[in-house]
Design an enzyme around this catalytic site. Structure first.
Site, PDB file in Angstrom:
ATOM      1  N   LEU A   1     -11.214  16.821   6.243  1.00 17.75           N
ATOM      2  CA  LEU A   1     -10.781  17.986   7.019  1.00 17.75           C
ATOM      3  C   LEU A   1      -9.535  18.585   6.354  1.00 17.75           C
ATOM      4  CD1 LEU A   1     -11.523  19.381   9.725  1.00 17.75           C
ATOM      5  CD2 LEU A   1      -9.782  17.962  10.810  1.00 17.75           C
ATOM      6  N   ILE A   2      -9.452  19.924   6.352  1.00 18.57           N
ATOM      7  CA  ILE A   2      -8.334  20.582   5.657  1.00 18.57           C
ATOM      8  C   ILE A   2      -7.140  20.723   6.611  1.00 18.57           C
ATOM      9  CG2 ILE A   2      -7.650  22.723   4.489  1.00 18.57           C
ATOM     10  CD1 ILE A   2      -9.691  21.065   2.924  1.00 18.57           C
TER      11      ILE A   2
ATOM     12  N   ASN B   1     -15.826  27.266   1.953  1.00 18.34           N
ATOM     13  CA  ASN B   1     -16.563  26.000   1.874  1.00 18.34           C
ATOM     14  C   ASN B   1     -18.055  26.293   1.770  1.00 18.34           C
ATOM     15  OD1 ASN B   1     -17.087  23.142   2.188  1.00 18.34           O
ATOM     16  ND2 ASN B   1     -17.714  23.564   4.300  1.00 18.34           N
TER      17      ASN B   1
ATOM     18  N   HIS C   1     -21.693  24.563   2.857  1.00 19.04           N
ATOM     19  CA  HIS C   1     -22.267  23.509   3.697  1.00 19.04           C
ATOM     20  C   HIS C   1     -23.781  23.487   3.468  1.00 19.04           C
ATOM     21  CE1 HIS C   1     -22.287  20.649   6.950  1.00 19.04           C
ATOM     22  NE2 HIS C   1     -23.388  21.234   7.374  1.00 19.04           N
TER      23      HIS C   1
ATOM     24  N   ASP D   1     -16.567  23.023   9.633  1.00 19.71           N
ATOM     25  CA  ASP D   1     -17.747  23.896   9.572  1.00 19.71           C
ATOM     26  C   ASP D   1     -17.779  25.017  10.605  1.00 19.71           C
ATOM     27  OD1 ASP D   1     -18.654  22.150   7.556  1.00 19.71           O
ATOM     28  OD2 ASP D   1     -19.559  20.834   9.054  1.00 19.71           O
TER      29      ASP D   1
END
Ligand code: GAR
Length: 190
Positions: free
Chosen positions: A89-90, A102, A104, A145
């Site tokens: 996790l950022i 990102n 996914h 996400d």
């Protein structure tokens, strides 16, 4: 477009990282400055070194509880961060300082969230007998996400497909679209 420096973050094999490095190799406007990983034995580090791209490895504490990564990225003049198979996790200090995208390996909002990465996603897609899957490219916020979607592409999932078959189809879509989408986002932001 003004010259942009991008940093790529990855945790594993790095086929997307290599593909992005190759795509921008001769590009004077988009420079792949560096590759960053939480995993000192990730194959992505070897891939980057083959292309003479500088690599950095960080630990969990340094990443989550210090400003070191932000400071180093700023020192290097990085404008933009791309997560290409990065699994942590950022933290908010990175989100506040950089635009981050990102990729996914599923059609978000389906098959997203904590624990949904790589093969876990493809296994779940096959177990649920989905007839299609795909890729989602999105901006990153503080939740897994959930940032604003930028791009999606789909592929069929056949009843006979194994999770590995789905992974191959997804990688093909990622390699085809991800660099172009990054380039477009950078242009649009100029
Ligand atoms: C990619 O399929 C990417 O979408 C996925 O990891 C794979 C990395 O492959 N990312 C996630 O699952 C993030 N939640 P690669 O190392 O060959 O580029």
């Amino acid at each position: 477009m003004e010259c942009k420096k991008i940093a790529l973050f990855a945790s594993g094999s790095g086929s997307n990282v290599q593909n992005i490095i190759e795509y921008f190799f001769d590009n004077e406007q988009v420079i792949v400055d560096s590759v960053w990983s939480n995993n000192p034995s990730a194959y992505v580090l070897e891939r980057a070194s083959k292309f003479q791209v500088k690599t950095f490895v960080f630990g969990r504490d340094e990443f989550n509880n210090s400003n070191l990564v932000v400071e180093k990225l700023k020192e290097r003049g990085v404008d933009f961060i791309v997560l290409a198979g990065f699994l942590w996790l950022i933290p908010s200090n990175l989100i506040q300082n950089f635009k981050i995208v990102n990729i996914h390996p599923a059609l978000l909002p389906n098959y997203g969230g904590k624990g949904m990465y790589g093969m876990n996603v493809h296994k779940a897609v096959v177990e649920n007998k989905e007839t299609e899957s795909g890729i989602s490219i999105h901006f990153v916020n503080e939740k897994y996400d959930e940032g604003e979607l930028i791009f999606q592409a789909k592929c069929p999932v056949l009843a006979t497909d194994s999770p590995d078959d789905v992974a191959n189809k997804i990688h093909e879509l990622e390699h085809k679209h991800f660099p172009e989408v990054i380039e477009k986002v950078l242009k649009d932001r100029n």
